[in-house]
Design an enzyme around this catalytic site. Sequence first.
Site, PDB file in Angstrom:
ATOM      1  N   TYR A 101       8.137  -5.494  -6.970  1.00 59.68           N
ATOM      2  CA  TYR A 101       8.084  -4.094  -6.561  1.00 59.68           C
ATOM      3  C   TYR A 101       7.992  -4.042  -5.044  1.00 59.68           C
ATOM      4  O   TYR A 101       7.152  -4.722  -4.442  1.00 59.68           O
ATOM      5  CB  TYR A 101       6.856  -3.427  -7.191  1.00 59.68           C
ATOM      6  CG  TYR A 101       6.671  -1.972  -6.818  1.00 59.68           C
ATOM      7  CD1 TYR A 101       7.457  -0.977  -7.399  1.00 59.68           C
ATOM      8  CD2 TYR A 101       5.693  -1.588  -5.889  1.00 59.68           C
ATOM      9  CE1 TYR A 101       7.275   0.365  -7.068  1.00 59.68           C
ATOM     10  CE2 TYR A 101       5.508  -0.254  -5.556  1.00 59.68           C
ATOM     11  CZ  TYR A 101       6.306   0.711  -6.148  1.00 59.68           C
ATOM     12  OH  TYR A 101       6.124   2.029  -5.812  1.00 59.68           O
TER      13      TYR A 101
ATOM     14  N   ASP B 162       8.043 -10.031   1.184  1.00 62.44           N
ATOM     15  CA  ASP B 162       7.230  -8.818   1.106  1.00 62.44           C
ATOM     16  C   ASP B 162       5.766  -9.231   0.956  1.00 62.44           C
ATOM     17  O   ASP B 162       5.345  -9.709  -0.108  1.00 62.44           O
ATOM     18  CB  ASP B 162       7.704  -7.980  -0.088  1.00 62.44           C
ATOM     19  CG  ASP B 162       6.947  -6.678  -0.217  1.00 62.44           C
ATOM     20  OD1 ASP B 162       5.911  -6.519   0.454  1.00 62.44           O
ATOM     21  OD2 ASP B 162       7.384  -5.814  -0.997  1.00 62.44           O
TER      22      ASP B 162
ATOM     23  N   LYS C 142      -1.099  -1.792   3.917  1.00 63.35           N
ATOM     24  CA  LYS C 142      -2.313  -1.131   4.406  1.00 63.35           C
ATOM     25  C   LYS C 142      -3.365  -2.014   5.069  1.00 63.35           C
ATOM     26  O   LYS C 142      -4.198  -1.521   5.815  1.00 63.35           O
ATOM     27  CB  LYS C 142      -2.928  -0.343   3.255  1.00 63.35           C
ATOM     28  CG  LYS C 142      -2.881  -1.090   1.918  1.00 63.35           C
ATOM     29  CD  LYS C 142      -2.213  -0.269   0.817  1.00 63.35           C
ATOM     30  CE  LYS C 142      -1.685  -1.184  -0.277  1.00 63.35           C
ATOM     31  NZ  LYS C 142      -0.645  -0.638  -1.091  1.00 63.35           N
TER      32      LYS C 142
HETATM   33  N1  HOZ Z   1       1.703   0.918  -7.170  1.00 61.26           N
HETATM   34  C1  HOZ Z   1       0.434   0.565  -6.655  1.00 61.26           C
HETATM   35  C2  HOZ Z   1      -0.038  -0.745  -7.146  1.00 61.26           C
HETATM   36  N2  HOZ Z   1       0.914  -1.785  -7.173  1.00 61.26           N
HETATM   37  C3  HOZ Z   1      -0.605   1.597  -6.968  1.00 61.26           C
HETATM   38  C4  HOZ Z   1      -0.644   2.630  -5.959  1.00 61.26           C
HETATM   39  C5  HOZ Z   1      -1.796   3.623  -6.103  1.00 61.26           C
HETATM   40  O1  HOZ Z   1      -1.935   4.245  -7.150  1.00 61.26           O
HETATM   41  O2  HOZ Z   1      -2.535   3.777  -5.164  1.00 61.26           O
END
Ligand code: HOZ
Length: 429
Positions: free
Chosen positions: A144, A239, A267
């Site tokens: 992802y 990534d 982040k």
């Molecule tokens: N898609 C995020 C984890 N791989 C979650 C994002 C979120 O809900 O903060």
Amino acid sequence: MNIEKSKKLFAEAKKYIPGGVNSPVRAFKSVGGYPLFIKRGEGSKIYDVDGNQYIDYIGSWGPHLFGHNPAFIKEALLNAIENGTSFGAPTELEVKIAKLITELVPSVEMVRMVNSGTEATMSAVRAARGYTGKDKIIKFEGCYHGHADFFLIKAGSGALTLGIPTSPGVTKNNAVDTLIADFNNIDSVKNLIKANKNEIAAVIIEASVGNMGVVKGDDRFIKELRTLCDNEKIVLIIDEVMTGFRMAKGGAQEVLGVRADLSTFGKIIGGGLPVGAFGGKKEIMEMIAPAGAVYQAGTLSGNPLAMSAGYAALSYIKNHPNLYIELEEKSAYLEQGIKENLKTLKKKLTLNRVGSMLTLFFTENEVTDFNSAVKSDTKLYGKYFHEMLRRGIYLPPAQFEAFFISTAHSKEDLDKTIKANYSSLKAII
Ligand code: HOZ
């Protein structure tokens, strides 16, 4: 457990926010029940609006290496806010943090700040396309890379959890340039390259995956991928949105002994604030506007608050190299505890751990790629999740995600988690 306030908030939220949440996984859709509305976090714990306390293993999906709200990040933010919140003009701190990133990650010679992991991956691909003059990219099934159109094809994380790995709204034209290979399978990459000779701009990969649950990139596979990209003049994008500064200061690439051409970060670069970044070889990064012609921009990019939190986080990492030893010891302790529980309970589940990220897959088979990950019993994971939650342990509300361990997790937290794991498994078997 009283969660009445969370329930009420969720009902209200659904009137104004699609599905009641601003990002799908957190709606608890795949595990059932009601999402908890969180009021505050401190160290290893989070507290919901009803006053319940949980040991948190999400840590905002990765950045909270040192737990929630560490004093040094709070202090940096409080100092920065005295001077204003956003200028849309350069600041000294942007230079300092860029320099620090290039010191910490050897493959990064230049870096551009953005506001999220999605922006980082999407911009890195644009840079690779501009640099090579080619259109197609290869990604791996179950990896992802955020929610840009051309990544939402056989994607992992929330897209996989919700059963929409290839999202409606992605046009055929957008999908046609994204080729899908099998993770840890070099032949699948070779075949795609052969069938699309001189057309592939980039291969993008989570070198150690977090988004189909934790799946380790095989050392040999990653090295072969590097050689293949060199031979075919393809930009290798690693990534590191989850693994960057977490697996090691130099991320997954340091651990696996490879150098990316471009890397993407999330982040943690903002100490948990909304930040992403992409960086790498100077000759590729100098393609980016205004140095070059590949356009990329953003008013909030390099935002002073985010940069001050990020600079505090990365400086801490630089000055405390032992933190990775501590993370490894704590994570190994948790892994060992869960493995012993499984042995005592005579239950064969698969536990994958890479550094301070781990996933307990509800399947007996080894999990090395997408096909083996999706053999997991997601319903059983849902039951396990709620048993753990009842015992004060907050895990990712989806099978295909990672648990994140921080230095703030104490031995007492880990023992409590191991005990809860035992009782929870016992309750659902
Ligand atoms: N898609 C995020 C984890 N791989 C979650 C994002 C979120 O809900 O903060």
